[in-house]
Design an enzyme around this catalytic site. Structure first.
Site, PDB file in Angstrom:
ATOM      1  N   SER A 173       0.936  -0.736   0.179  1.00  0.00           N
ATOM      2  CA  SER A 173       0.237  -0.087  -0.545  1.00  0.00           C
ATOM      3  C   SER A 173       0.766   1.362  -0.002  1.00  0.00           C
ATOM      4  CB  SER A 173      -1.077   0.124   1.382  1.00  0.00           C
ATOM      5  OG  SER A 173      -1.472   1.543   1.480  1.00  0.00           O
ATOM      6  N   TYR A 186      -0.660  -1.258  10.596  1.00  0.00           N
ATOM      7  CA  TYR A 186      -1.589  -1.432   9.284  1.00  0.00           C
ATOM      8  C   TYR A 186       0.275  -0.894   8.264  1.00  0.00           C
ATOM      9  CZ  TYR A 186      -3.430  -1.364   4.481  1.00  0.00           C
ATOM     10  OH  TYR A 186      -3.434  -1.540   3.389  1.00  0.00           O
ATOM     11  N   LYS A 190       2.800  -2.979   6.042  1.00  0.00           N
ATOM     12  CA  LYS A 190       2.773  -2.239   4.465  1.00  0.00           C
ATOM     13  C   LYS A 190       4.269  -2.335   4.101  1.00  0.00           C
ATOM     14  CE  LYS A 190      -1.640  -4.223   3.225  1.00  0.00           C
ATOM     15  NZ  LYS A 190      -1.590  -5.605   2.010  1.00  0.00           N
ATOM     16  N   THR A 221     -12.665   1.210  -2.883  1.00  0.00           N
ATOM     17  CA  THR A 221     -12.659  -0.106  -2.596  1.00  0.00           C
ATOM     18  C   THR A 221     -13.613  -0.165  -1.486  1.00  0.00           C
ATOM     19  OG1 THR A 221     -11.203  -0.483  -1.120  1.00  0.00           O
ATOM     20  CG2 THR A 221     -11.360  -0.971  -3.626  1.00  0.00           C
TER      21      THR A 221
END
Length: 281
Positions: A173, A186, A190, A221
């Protein structure tokens, strides 16, 4: 010395060069460039993973999709088969050993091996302070986002080696380059994917298997709602965002097809940002 010209068609990069450079598929229609190859894609019943599954199947591959819920797998398989594409699927929570084994068994049962693995499955159960994240949160994020791609690849590797060559695409990401304050664990997971890509590319190159990394920016998304529906965040982000729109899942699909194709046969260990802006030199 030669001059290279790059252009985009159907979202896929091609490169033309002098006669001294091997021409793989620049003179053929992209349809069928992955014909009779087998692709396994985790986290592929919606969003980026689903768009990748559709594109690889459109380019001729037999595709095995997966996600955590049977109804999602059934819906995605039905949709893609309804388009005349060669797709099958199975339930796979990549953080569970028994589910990874089921995915491997499904691949072998239907196709006897694979050529491409796209590790798209990921989680983010926390929006908040990094140092207030519980051990359970840390374990879940690192298990699914970092550990599971390596473990799944280790199980599939012998069946990829038997095909003589292969391509692995890990999904990171842009948060790895531009960390978001409320997404600490997170972000870190990544960033680790970038290192995993580089390490695996070195280990697997002698086996003829290339490992590259897709680095999506802000893609529209369900997973990214926490970011792209935050008006203040998006307005601030647009100051450095050169393409003034949200990305679509299909924006990520063409580059994955390229990385699987013969055109990318000399590319490995790369982290490719698809984000509408340049995140680094």
């Amino acid at each position: 010395m030669f001059q290279a010209v790059a252009w985009v068609r159907r979202g896929l990069f091609h490169f033309r060069a002098g006669l001294s450079v091997r021409m793989n598929s620049t003179a053929i229609d992209r349809k069928g460039v992955l014909a009779n190859r087998v692709a396994v894609i985790t986290g592929s019943t919606e969003g980026i993973g689903f768009a990748i599954a559709r594109r690889l199947a459109q380019d001729g591959a037999h595709v095995v999709i997966s996600s955590r819920k049977q109804q999602n797998v059934d819906r995605a398989v039905a949709a893609l088969q309804g388009e005349g594409l060669s797709v099958t699927g199975t339930v796979c929570h990549v953080g569970k050993a028994e589910d990874r084994e089921r995915l491997v068994a499904t691949v072998l049962e239907h196709y006897g091996g694979l050529d491409f693995l796209v590790c798209n499955a990921g989680v983010n159960p926390l929006v908040g302070s990094t140092l207030k994240a519980s051990e359970e949160v840390w374990d879940k994020i690192l298990s699914v986002n970092v550990k599971s791609p390596a473990l799944l690849l280790s199980q599939l590797l012998p069946h990829m080696e038997n095909r003589g060559m292969g391509s692995v695409i890990l999904v990171s990401s842009v948060a790895a380059y531009i960390p978001q304050v409320k997404l600490g664990p997170y972000n870190i997971s990544k960033t680790a994917i970038l290192g995993l890509t580089r390490t695996l590319s070195l280990e697997l190159a002698p086996k003829g298997i290339r490992v590259n990394c897709l680095v999506p920016g802000i893609i529209k998304t369900n997973f990214s709602k926490v970011i792209h529906q935050d008006e203040l965040y998006w307005n601030n982000f647009k100051r450095q965002h050169q393409v003034q729109r949200l990305g679509q899942p299909e924006d990520c699909a063409g580059i994955v097809s390229f990385l699987c194709s013969p055109d990318a046969s000399y590319i490995t260990g790369e982290n490719i940002v698809v984000g509408g802006f340049s995140s680094r030199l």
